[in-house]
Design a protein around this motif. Structure first.
Motif, PDB file in Angstrom:
ATOM      1  N   GLY A 138       0.939  -1.560  -0.160  1.00 22.36           N
ATOM      2  CA  GLY A 138      -0.147  -0.012  -0.304  1.00 22.36           C
ATOM      3  C   GLY A 138       1.041   1.855   0.431  1.00 22.36           C
ATOM      4  O   GLY A 138       0.401   1.980  -0.818  1.00 22.36           O
ATOM      5  N   THR A 199      -5.149  -4.294   0.333  1.00 24.85           N
ATOM      6  CA  THR A 199      -5.625  -4.825   1.570  1.00 24.85           C
ATOM      7  C   THR A 199      -5.280  -6.229   0.591  1.00 24.85           C
ATOM      8  O   THR A 199      -5.501  -6.329  -0.862  1.00 24.85           O
ATOM      9  N   PRO A 200      -4.883  -7.672   1.590  1.00 25.83           N
ATOM     10  CA  PRO A 200      -5.239  -8.879   1.016  1.00 25.83           C
ATOM     11  C   PRO A 200      -6.864  -9.423   0.758  1.00 25.83           C
ATOM     12  O   PRO A 200      -6.311 -10.450   0.482  1.00 25.83           O
ATOM     13  N   MET A 203      -8.127 -12.463  -2.066  1.00 23.12           N
ATOM     14  CA  MET A 203      -7.062 -13.394  -1.782  1.00 23.12           C
ATOM     15  C   MET A 203      -7.986 -15.318  -1.311  1.00 23.12           C
ATOM     16  O   MET A 203      -8.917 -14.860  -0.726  1.00 23.12           O
ATOM     17  N   ALA A 210     -13.483  -6.163   0.234  1.00 22.08           N
ATOM     18  CA  ALA A 210     -12.801  -4.906   1.759  1.00 22.08           C
ATOM     19  C   ALA A 210     -14.237  -3.513   1.787  1.00 22.08           C
ATOM     20  O   ALA A 210     -13.870  -2.689   2.895  1.00 22.08           O
ATOM     21  N   ILE A 225      -4.500  -4.716  -5.857  1.00 17.21           N
ATOM     22  CA  ILE A 225      -3.307  -4.749  -5.957  1.00 17.21           C
ATOM     23  C   ILE A 225      -3.215  -6.643  -6.259  1.00 17.21           C
ATOM     24  O   ILE A 225      -2.466  -7.452  -6.412  1.00 17.21           O
ATOM     25  N   GLY A 248      -4.411  -6.332 -10.180  1.00 20.35           N
ATOM     26  CA  GLY A 248      -3.013  -6.735  -9.775  1.00 20.35           C
ATOM     27  C   GLY A 248      -1.981  -6.911 -11.073  1.00 20.35           C
ATOM     28  O   GLY A 248      -0.452  -7.170 -10.151  1.00 20.35           O
ATOM     29  N   MET A 251       0.592  -4.858 -12.119  1.00 22.40           N
ATOM     30  CA  MET A 251       1.463  -4.279 -11.284  1.00 22.40           C
ATOM     31  C   MET A 251       2.609  -5.499 -11.630  1.00 22.40           C
ATOM     32  O   MET A 251       3.886  -4.743 -10.862  1.00 22.40           O
ATOM     33  N   ALA A 252       2.504  -6.527 -11.133  1.00 22.69           N
ATOM     34  CA  ALA A 252       2.786  -7.412 -10.417  1.00 22.69           C
ATOM     35  C   ALA A 252       3.340  -7.625 -11.931  1.00 22.69           C
ATOM     36  O   ALA A 252       5.371  -7.867 -11.821  1.00 22.69           O
ATOM     37  N   GLN A 255       6.563  -4.572 -11.822  1.00 22.30           N
ATOM     38  CA  GLN A 255       7.524  -4.924 -10.812  1.00 22.30           C
ATOM     39  C   GLN A 255       8.973  -5.359 -11.480  1.00 22.30           C
ATOM     40  O   GLN A 255      10.339  -5.152 -11.210  1.00 22.30           O
TER      41      GLN A 255
END
Ligand code: NAD
Length: 280
Positions: A138, A199-200, A203, A210, A225, A248, A251-252, A255
């Motif tokens: 975050g 947040t997770p 998953m 959330a 993400i 997400g 981003m993965a 990066q």
């Protein structure tokens, strides 16, 4: 002679990471003998070496660099010679490059999220954003948003202290009033052009969404993400309402591509790395 590259991922409980495969496949495409090892402290006996020793070992054993993940992204900073602007802005490091006898820390979570955002969201209004989750990832996401044209960022975390800390750290560098803790999630959502889940939640181990789904409007964009699963419950709900969504995965992949570029000095093929990510 074929150029060889030795790098790795330093973290705890990382056996299922997709990153080694993405990096090694990209290395092969560029004709490199590219080896990406997992340095998993869960596999280092009862008392793993401390983080400083692990950095020193990697350096002495000829690693050109390391990716760094949970729980070492902050602890590693004390063992580096210099930090990039990205790493300084986030206050955490996920990529270390060893060169000319020095260890330099970078943060490609930040640049990776920023690139994914630029590619798929930046054309849409993004003045006001609500971010859920103010943990390690975050921090990178919030910093990236503030560097990507977001004027006002509201943070919400179930652990209020984390949101307060992150807002305080980012306010010091991004200018007064641009980042703050959301007093009310409903009010922050009502003002937001977009919503980011850092947040997770979503998953497999922590299913759900959330935020109350009724706070999501069709004219918002929604980014998550979390990338396991690729389409989270949040993204499914947002898409069903007609929202533009960002997964997400972007981003993965970005990066990893930016870390590859830092390790090798070679521009990565982002689309090919995306196909490798999808094949896992
Ligand atoms: P973390 O544990 O450091 O932070 C998560 C934060 O979320 C914590 O501060 C926690 O209090 C907060 N939180 C949990 N449930 C919440 C809820 N219902 N509402 C509000 N806040 C809540 O974890 P992290 O390292 O920041 O990672 C978060 C997630 O990001 C991971 O689960 C992972 O899936 C994902 N991630 C994705 C990428 C990528 O490249 N796409 C990279 C890193 C992490």
């Amino acid at each position: 002679r074929q150029r060889s590259v030795l790098v790795g991922l330093l973290g705890r409980g990382i056996q299922r990471s997709r990153t080694p495969h993405m990096h090694e496949a990209e290395g092969r495409r560029h004709g490199l003998a590219y080896v990406y090892k997992l340095l998993d402290t869960d596999r280092m006996g009862e008392t793993p070496p401390d983080i400083g020793s692990l950095v020193a070992f990697a350096r002495h054993f000829g690693f050109q660099g390391l990716n760094v993940t949970y729980p070492f992204k902050q602890a590693i900073m004390a063992h580096l010679d210099r930090l990039s602007a990205d790493a300084q802005a986030v206050g955490a490091v996920n990529t270390v490059v060893f060169a000319d006898g020095r260890a330099i820390g970078h943060n490609t979570d930040r640049s990776g999220f920023a690139a994914s955002f630029r590619r798929d969201i930046a054309g849409r209004p993004h003045r006001n954003v609500l971010q859920l989750g103010a943990g390690g990832a975050g921090a990178a996401v919030a910093s990236a948003l503030l560097g990507s044209g977001v004027e006002t960022l509201r943070l919400h975390d179930v652990d209020a202290g984390r949101a307060i800390d992150l807002a305080g750290r980012l306010a010091a560098t991004s200018g007064a009033g641009r980042v703050s803790v959301a007093e009310s999630v409903a009010a922050a959502a009502a003002e937001a052009d977009g919503l980011v889940n850092a947040t997770p939640v979503g998953m497999a181990a922590s299913p759900g969404i959330a935020i109350a789904p009724e706070l999501i409007r069709a004219d918002m964009w929604v980014a998550d993400i979390v990338y396991l699963p690729l389409e989270t419950e949040l993204l499914r709900c947002a898409r069903a309402k007609g929202c533009l969504t960002l997964a997400g995965r972007g981003m993965a992949i970005h990066q990893a591509a930016f870390a590859f570029e830092l390790f090798t000095g070679i521009v990565a093929d982002i689309d090919a790395m995306g196909r490798d990510f999808d094949a896992l």
